[in-house]
Structures are given as C-alpha cells and as structure tokens.
Scaffold this active site. Structure first.
Site, PDB file in Angstrom:
ATOM      1  N   LYS A   1       0.852  -1.196   0.000  1.00 55.06           N
ATOM      2  CA  LYS A   1       0.000   0.000   0.000  1.00 55.06           C
ATOM      3  C   LYS A   1       0.885   1.242   0.000  1.00 55.06           C
ATOM      4  O   LYS A   1       1.984   1.232   0.564  1.00 55.06           O
ATOM      5  CB  LYS A   1      -0.897  -0.043   1.244  1.00 55.06           C
TER       6      LYS A   1
ATOM      7  N   SER B   1      -9.815   1.525   2.824  1.00 58.04           N
ATOM      8  CA  SER B   1      -8.960   2.364   2.012  1.00 58.04           C
ATOM      9  C   SER B   1      -7.941   1.592   1.164  1.00 58.04           C
ATOM     10  O   SER B   1      -7.458   2.101   0.173  1.00 58.04           O
ATOM     11  CB  SER B   1      -8.219   3.351   2.912  1.00 58.04           C
TER      12      SER B   1
ATOM     13  N   SER C   1     -10.147  -1.119   6.674  1.00 59.26           N
ATOM     14  CA  SER C   1      -9.514  -0.814   5.389  1.00 59.26           C
ATOM     15  C   SER C   1      -8.855  -1.994   4.689  1.00 59.26           C
ATOM     16  O   SER C   1      -8.495  -1.901   3.524  1.00 59.26           O
ATOM     17  CB  SER C   1      -8.480   0.298   5.558  1.00 59.26           C
TER      18      SER C   1
END
Lengths: 476, 96, 478
Positions: free
Chosen positions: C77, C152, C176
């Site tokens: 990420k 997310s 997330s």
C-alpha cells in the site's frame, strides 16, 4: 505613595542530562553541525513513532525526589498540538493530566516554602535561527526531542531576591542530583516568569503577565524589576494591565509584548496513542533513590562539618565540577583548609581563564594534594608552590619531575647560609658598614639575595635570625 | 456536547486546522459536520463513570539510553522544499 | 507454465524446485498489472523489480538455505515506507515524497527475499472506505468497473483479486483491509493491534492502525503473519507476545468450537439481503460440531460514533506534520509561515482528509474534549471488556464484513455519514484491538463477492485462522 505586592510564579525548563533524546536514539549533545543529530523519529517523518527513553523518566523522578514531590504511580504522555516551524510533528509530546511528579518545593532562608505544582517530562523543540540580512528563518532540529523537565511553581514568590535565591538553589539541586547540567549559555536552563502587581492590603488580584524564555539569573532579576516598575506606572496612570506574553530584550533591558494568535491557546491535549501509559512502582522509586548522587544539601552539610565557612561553601559548590574536584583532592590530603584556599584562589582563577577545560587534566587532584602537603610540612615555600603549580598547568609535566628539574626542594643549613653571607660580604663589604645605620634594609637585601641563590628553598623565618647573627658578629 | 455547528465554529476549527475554506465549502462543511456530530452524539447516553484505563507499560521495560546512528546526512533535507547550508528554511518568523 | 492465481506457498514450491524463475514470475505479474492498468489499482511499478528478481534467482541457484519468501512478488500500500521509493499515502501532499527509511514490514519482506513490485492505490491517508478519496483517482472493483473497490486499501485488494501479485499488504484502521477484501472476494487480515509493527506505516489513527495482509487463501495468510508479526523496538505499542507458526495449527475440524453471535449485530443483519447467506454459514458450522451462542453487547452500535470520534481526532493530530516545511509539496511565494501552512494544506489535502481534520479538531478542542474524545475512549475501554468477557466463554465471534456487496462509484461521496455507516461491522475489531479476518463466502444478488468476518480474542490469531480456514475451504458447499 501607594504600596504594592508582587505575585510571582515560575516555569522552569531544564534539559535532562541523557545520552540520547527523549523519544529516539539520537545523541543528546550541544553544539553539533545543524541537522546532524536527527533521525526519522525526531524529524517527525511519516510512519515514525516515539520510543520513550527510560533514563529521561528516571531523571525526572530523581528531580521529583530531590524536591520532595509525590511521584505519580501512573503517568501519561500527551500531545500538545500547535503549528510552529521548530516543531517537527506539529505537536509537542508533553504531560498534562498525569505528570510524573506533583507538589514538593524549596525552602528559602527566610523560612518561606515555595511550592511546586508539578514537574513533568517533555521534549524540546528545534532551534530557529533568524538571519538579520534576509527574510529567512533557518531551522536546526538537533535540539528537537531533547528531554526537558518542566517545573511549575505556585505563585509563592514576592520579589526578585527570593526568585534568585530560589533559582540558585534549584539549579544547584538539579546539578548535584545529575538531572541536568543546567548550562544556561546553551539554553540548558530557561525560565518563564508569571508576574502580577497588586495594591497592598487589597483583595484585587493583579493581571498576570507572562515573560518567556529568559536564560540567565541576571536577565530574570532585571526583567522582574523592569516589569514591576512598568506595571506600577501603568496602574498609577490609571491604565489597565493587559494579560499578555512579553519577551525580554537583553540588550535594551526591557520587556515587550509579543503578538499571539487568538486560538493559539487551544492546544487540544490528548494522550499520545503511540506511548503506552507508564506504571511507576514503589520498587522502581526505591531503586532510583539508591542511585541518586550526594545531593546539594548533603554536600553543604558535609563541608560545614569539615569546618569550611559559609562563604567558602557557597563559592565551592556553585559549580559541581569544582566541588567534585575539591572532593578528589581531599582523597589525597587531609589539609582541607589549605585545599579550600587553593580552590578559592588558584583553581577558580584557572577555571575562569580556561573555561570548559577539565581541571583534573590540567593538574591531577593527587598532584595538588602533594603540593599542599609539601607546604604544610614546610618542605616547599608558598612562593615555590605557586611556581610549581603554574609550571604544571603550562607544561603538563609531572609534579615530582618538575620539583627536581626546577630544584625547588631541599634543606638549606646553617653552613650554607654562613658560606653565602661570606660571599655576599666579600662581594660588597659596604653591607657591614651600612648595617649599623640601616639594619632593616640590609637584612631584607640579604634575604632577597639568599632566597634567590637558593632557588627559593631558603625559608625566610629560618634564615632571618642567622643573617642577623652573622652581620652582628661582623660588626663586633 | 454540541448540537449545532455555526459558521463561527467552522472558522475557529479552520484556524486550528490551518486549512482555508471558501464560503461555499464552509456552507457544505456546516451541514456535513452537523450530520456527523448528530451521529457522534449517540455516545452521550452511555454511562462511563466506572471506566478506567488498564493498559500500562512498566517503567523497567522502557528503552535503554543508548545512542544509535542518526539519519544519513544526505537523507535529512532530501524532501525539504526550501533548504540552505544544512538547514530547513522558512520565511522569517517574527512572532514567538 | 500456467501461473494464474497460484498461492504464495505453491509459488515457493515452484521457485525452490526451479520449475519457474523469479524473473519469469515477476514478468508475469508486471504483465497482469499492465493488463488491468485501467482498474487503477497500482500507482507505480518499481523500476528495480526485475533487478530484485534476478538477485533472487541468483540466490536460489547458489544457496542451499533460502529465505522464507524468496522470489515472491508483493505489492505494498502507498502508505508503507520503502526507502528510496515514493510513498505518497494517496495524497498530493506527498506526491514526490521519497521515503528516507524502510518500514519494519518492508525490512522483513526484504530480509526474507520478497520482491517488492510496486505500490497500490488507496484513499488519501487511509481515510475512506471506497478508494474514491485517492488523489490519483478511484480504484475500480475487480469484478465490476462501475463499483468501488472498497477501501482504504482498495488497490492492494484488487491487485490480489486480479492476480497482479502473489500477495499484498494494506493497512486497517477501521476496516480498510477487510472491507475491500470482502468486496473483491479475497482473504484480508487485520491482526491484533500491535501484532505487526507500525513503524514506517504513515499514521492515520495511531491507536487503531494495523498493517494487514491480503492473500488468495487463508493458509497463505497464516504463513505470512508468522513472518511479519513480532515485537519491534521501534514501535512502543507493538506486542511482545510470542508469534506462532500459524499454518501448523490449521485443521479441518471445528468440532466443539464455540462461536458467539452478537444479538445487536444480528438485528442489523436481519434487515439486509446478506442475512440468508450469513445464516447458511452459521448453520453449516453448527452442523459440523460448532456450538453457537447468542450474546448481547448493549452498546454495540456505539462503535461507529466512537470510531468516528477517535479516528479523526488522532488523524487530525497526525496530519499536523504535513505543513509544507519538510516535505516536497508546498505553495511557493508565501509571505509568512502561517500562509505556508494554510495554503499548502488547503491546496494539497483532499476533501475527506480536510473534513476529518476539522472533525478531529472539533472533538479535541478544549470545550468539547470531555464530551467527545474522552467519552469515546472510555466507551472503547468498556467495549474491550465486553469482548474479553465473550472470549472467556467463546473461541470465535462471527459477523458480516459489510452490509452487502460493493456499491456504485460516486453513490455515497456527497453524504459522508452514509459512507461512514458502511463501517459498522469492521470498526469493532479496531476499537477493541482484536484480530479479525474477512473471508469470501459467496456472492450477493448482483453477483459480487460477500465476506464473512471471523474475530478472535486478542493475540489469538491461531484460533482465528483455524475457523477461517475451515469456512474458506468449505465455502463451495455452503
């Protein structure tokens, strides 16, 4: 003329003496090149987390113990949020709800007990350098994250003399307990003063004015005096005192108001989620207690017992390294009075001439003790002792070698004096003639010559009667 | 507790946040933040009088005071938009 | 060789047996990333990926004892720092920010020989649940371009779902990892808070943030957690507890396992179209010897307001450092420092991030602190105790990951509260600090994936993986 009372409270910041910063592994050391003692953590880079330094907490606990504070069993660290360029994370890690220490205080000579509200641990900010010649401010984060204790007093002080006495004691107590080096020139000890003036015998509280970031006792004294006068003048001209923060200008010796943003005081304190609350056990406190070095007050008591005067004690203990050196010399010689004399004169003089030098490296405590013992046993004259001392400082040579090299010690016997006087009289027969009319001058002249030709070894009290005797015998 | 955020509140928060909004954005924010706060206010009815934190670390477990290498010199100012002679640079700061 | 959808453990066997090379595998994934470029899951393929792969092949060909992840390509990420690479957290604020140091997880990946292929799309600073708040455009769902990927960590989830890497890392502050895992039909773990070091994870809400793992199956996930978990001297909140070799405990037997169902959650699920499939899972487990108990947590639904108090509060403080002084982005020609702050932050931060900073400063402001932030913290402690009680009697808690399938892109962006409500089932594990994993259990009425959440007691990932593995392996029979 109306009379006024002063109400003064202090906030004191002292840098804690640790090897590393409060929340990272960087060196805690003054004077490095800009931004060379920084790491991702103290620069507040994304993803970094504070790692609390045990030593910093322990030293804050020591501060609490030496000032008689209560130590909180649980302590938490909070974030104080505000934007300022010296603050790398835009928050300072500090303590708010549960500081490490609360209460405690210092007793003044007049019997007044000045109370602490709290002592807590926090991190220092970086340093801003304002350039005069351009519109820029430079930021050096070397100091960012250095551990500080913040000590907050109750508004118990009433004049600048009390404040100076309080601060002098506070500084020495911190110094002797090893909490802080308290080097004011380096910003290692800084003061904020809250001051208000109120008319005597009235209940009207004055308006509190805060003076920030003073870093010498002289500035503290002058700022209090200036601000007191300013506020009295304002009151007497019928003006309102504004509650504000003022800064001290060291050159012009005045305080001046500084503009602050309206909302700047909402710091949005909340417990720093990166730092788990700390439990401090009774056992922790006991083992910390065991490791506190001799306190300032204990040192004073010990020196008093030795028989030193208050003045000597005050002078010797002002800097810990001097008192420590004194103690070292005491290990090798029991002639404390003579040692104290040498400390007060020669040693203090060289520490002023050569600041930031380790005295022990210039002259070892053992060597000084040796010299002092030679004086006391009358093997070395005071004059020769001074010469020897200077030579050690200047050449770094070993004391015993120097004594030999300079031929400073040895017995001068009666035969030596008789011979030397014979020489003198042969050289200058007038000596005997003039002695009748002017005995004192002639004796002094002879002493001078003989001291010189014996390399200072001849002791005046020993040679004087001999010289007189010889001169007298020559006349007859 | 608060039930209604006003323009004044938004201005105050905007200053604390160091973020500027235009009038339209502020209007939108007032209504959105008010909706959110209405949801947050559901917590009001919960009694928390007997709650206390029980997560602690022992003093003895904290890190030792040992120096480790700082950041590589070249890395320190790598991302700084303004820098000079080893310093970060900002416009002259006048206020304390 | 057909490399499609191979698990990490399968790939390791192939690499070690030299049936494939790391370069071959890396090229395969790079091709896949390029093929699915339009999904906007991957922000950057690191230019040294193939070089890393070549080094791995050299090691495989010369060394006898191999690191545990040798030659395995992984995506991370965009908020996980990898030294020398851009790490922008999905924000314009950090568009050109090059990490000065390695995060602990990246260091572990590198030490174990993994190939870090690139970085994935995300909601800016992990604030969001749809990946629509990315400054670099939304990431689309793996199965439907009109639907959100979830967030997310949307990019990391889509990347695993579409086989652009062997596994990926995300971060989970309120769901997330689990929610996008659910929306894209893969396995996503949020470990116990502090299980995996946060050092080098760009912080959103420090007391809730965790690094999470996306995999194609539960076994891989268990294998990877054993490698990535552990105490870290650079994270004062990391857990000192022992890390097990979790795959050694996976079994196909749930006989006698105690599963708790929360009454208040059931009531919420009953109203949804999800209920049917969820109920089938419960029945299936019961039929295989699990013991189901219904428990009640009176204040369960308060997790949502608690979360939306604590997370923005901590987030607002964590975002303070992005002030235009230390990082690349700032507005030029500002007259004074206040202008630098406000102009830089106004220009380079996105709408949702600004909104949460404002909200965070509201709940922390001196007047509101005790009725909001302090209260929320106390309720979270209460909830933690409630869950501790449940786990004294039970091994596992089941709940849905989401209310339903992935929603339409743009459908919730105007109404923040409607978006926040989606997090009802995921924020719990963050508020309580316990581990939770989302596993795919079927598809909803739109034919899109649905996930089930398995939660266990703090640090008891062993139990969690056991149950999750059972359900995962039998999902076809449900």
């Amino acid at each position: 003329m109306k009379e006024y009372d002063l109400v003064i409270g202090l906030e004191i910041h002292a840098e804690i003496d640790t090897k590393t910063k409060a929340f990272c592994f960087c060196k805690n050391e003054f004077g490095a090149l800009p931004n060379t003692q920084v790491c991702p953590i103290c620069l507040g880079l994304p993803g970094t987390l504070p790692i609390l330094n045990k030593k910093a907490v322990e030293k804050c606990i020591i501060a609490g113990l030496v000032f008689g504070c209560d130590i909180n069993e649980e302590t938490i660290f909070e974030r104080k949020n505000y934007f300022y360029p010296d603050l790398s994370k835009s928050y300072q890690i500090s303590q708010f709800q549960k500081p490490i220490c609360k209460n405690g205080g210092i007793k003044l000579k007049n019997g007044k007990f000045v109370r602490f509200n709290r002592i807590h641990l926090e991190e220092d900010a970086g340093k801003l350098i304002h350039k005069d010649d351009c519109d820029e401010t430079l930021i050096d984060f070397n100091r960012g994250g250095v551990p500080l204790i913040e000590m907050v007093t109750e508004p118990d002080l009433s004049n600048s003399n009390e404040v100076i006495e309080f601060l002098t004691n506070l500084r020495r107590i911190l110094l002797y307990s090893g909490v802080s080096k308290c080097i004011m020139q380096e910003g290692g000890l800084r003061f904020d003063i809250n001051l208000s003036v109120k008319e005597k015998n009235t209940d009207n509280l004055g308006v509190r004015v805060e003076m920030k970031n003073l870093n010498s006792f002289k500035a503290v004294k002058k700022a209090i005096e200036y601000e007191t006068n300013r506020q009295i003048k304002e009151i007497e001209s019928g003006n309102q005192i504004i509650q504000e923060t003022r800064a001290w200008n060291d050159e012009d010796e005045i305080t001046y108001g500084i503009r602050e943003k309206e909302n700047v005081n909402d710091y949005r304190y909340f417990p720093d989620p990166d730092i788990v609350p700390i439990k401090i056990s009774k056992h922790d406190i006991e083992s910390i207690k065991k490791n506190i070095p001799e306190t300032y007050f204990d040192r004073i008591i010990r020196y008093k017992r030795l028989g030193l005067s208050d003045y000597e004690i005050d002078t010797l203990t002002d800097e810990k390294f001097i008192a420590d050196y004194f103690d070292e010399v005491l290990k090798y010689s029991s002639n404390y009075k003579e040692i104290a004399n040498w400390m007060m004169t020669e040693i203090l003089r060289i520490t002023k001439e050569m600041p930031n030098t380790d005295i022990a490296k210039l002259i070892s405590p053992e060597s000084l003790a040796y010299i002092i013992d030679l004086i006391i046993t009358k093997q070395l004259t005071r004059n020769n002792a001074k010469i020897l001392f200077e030579q050690i400082i200047n050449t770094g040579k070993e004391v015993k070698n120097l004594i030999k090299e300079l031929d400073l010690i040895g017995d001068v016997n009666k035969k030596d004096i008789v011979d030397l006087m014979g020489h003198l009289i042969n050289e200058n027969p007038n000596i005997v003639k003039s002695y009748k009319d002017n005995p004192e001058d002639i004796i002094n002249y002879c002493i001078g010559r003989i001291v010189k030709s014996t390399n200072g070894k001849a002791k005046i009290e020993y040679i004087m009667p001999l010289i007189k005797e010889i001169l007298k015998s020559k006349i007859n | 507790m608060k039930n209604n955020i006003t323009l004044e509140d938004i201005n105050y928060l905007s200053e604390l946040s160091a973020i500027e909004f235009n009038e339209e954005e502020k209007k939108e924010l007032i209504s959105q933040v008010n909706n959110i706060i209405a949801m947050l206010n559901e917590c009001a009815e919960v009694d928390v009088s007997n709650v206390s934190n029980e997560t602690f670390e022992l003093l003895s477990e904290l890190r030792e005071d040992e120096v480790k290498v700082s950041l590589d010199k070249d890395e320190v100012l790598k991302n700084a938009p303004r820098k000079s002679e080893g310093y970060f640079v900002v416009p002259k700061v006048v206020d304390l | 060789m057909n490399l499609e959808n191979k698990s990490v453990l399968e790939l390791l066997d192939l690499l070690k047996a030299k049936k494939i090379s790391a370069v071959e595998l890396t090229k395969y994934y790079i091709d896949r990333i390029k093929k699915f470029n339009y999904k906007n899951a991957v922000l950057e393929i690191f230019d040294d990926a193939l070089l890393q792969a070549e080094k791995c092949d050299l090691i495989i060909n010369t060394k006898k004892i191999l690191p545990k992840l040798i030659g395995i390509p992984v995506l991370i990420k965009d908020n996980i720092l990898y030294k020398g690479k851009i790490s922008s957290s999905g924000s314009k604020m950090l568009e050109n920010y090059v990490a000065e140091y390695n995060s602990t997880v990246v260091q572990k990946l590198l030490d174990e020989g993994a190939i870090i292929l690139g970085r994935t799309n995300m909601d800016e600073f992990a604030m969001g649940g749809s990946c629509e708040n990315s400054a670099y455009g939304p990431c689309k769902n793996a199965y439907d371009d009109t639907k959100v990927s979830g967030g997310s960590s949307g990019g990391s989830a889509v990347a695993v779902a579409l086989d652009m890497c062997a596994f990926s890392l995300g971060s989970d502050t309120g769901g997330s990892v689990r929610q996008p895992a659910s929306f894209n039909g893969i396995v996503g773990l949020k470990p116990t808070y502090g299980r995996i070091s946060r050092y080098g994870l760009c912080a959103f809400a420090s007391s809730l943030d965790t690094v999470g793992i996306f995999t194609k199956d539960v076994k891989d996930n268990a294998f990877l957690l054993s490698i990535l978990a552990g105490d870290d001297k650079l994270d004062g909140t990391s857990k000192k507890a022992k890390v097990d070799s979790y795959i050694d405990y996976l079994s196909d037997n749930i006989n006698g396992k105690k599963i708790a169902i929360i009454k208040e959650v059931q009531e919420l699920v009953k109203k949804t179209k999800y209920y049917n499939i969820y109920q089938k899972v419960l029945n299936y487990c019961q039929n295989h010897g699990a013991i189901l108990t219904e428990v009640s947590i009176k204040n369960y639904t308060k997790v949502l307001p608690v979360y939306y108090t604590i997370a923005p509060a901590e987030g607002s403080s964590n975002m303070g450092r992005f002030d235009g002084v230390k990082y690349t982005s700032n507005v030029k020609d500002c007259k004074n420092i206040s202008e630098i702050y406000s102009k830089t932050r106004s220009k380079f931060l996105g709408k949702e991030v600004k909104r949460r900073i404002m909200l965070g400063n509201f709940v922390l402001s001196s007047e509101q602190y005790s009725s909001y932030y302090l209260k929320a913290k106390n309720i979270s402690i209460m909830l933690k105790k409630e869950f501790e009680k449940i786990f004294m009697q039970n091994d596992i808690v089941f709940m849905p990951t989401t209310y339903g399938e992935a929603f339409d892109i743009g459908s919730k962006t105007q109404d923040p509260v409607s978006m926040y409500i989606e997090d009802m089932f995921t924020v719990t594990a963050n508020i309580v600090g316990i581990p939770a994993i989302s596993i795919p259990i079927g598809v909803g009425e739109n034919g899109l994936p649905l996930g089930l959440q398995v939660l266990s007691a703090e640090l008891n990932e062993k139990e969690l993986y056991c149950m999750a593995n059972f359900v995962f392996l039998h999902r076809g029979e449900i």
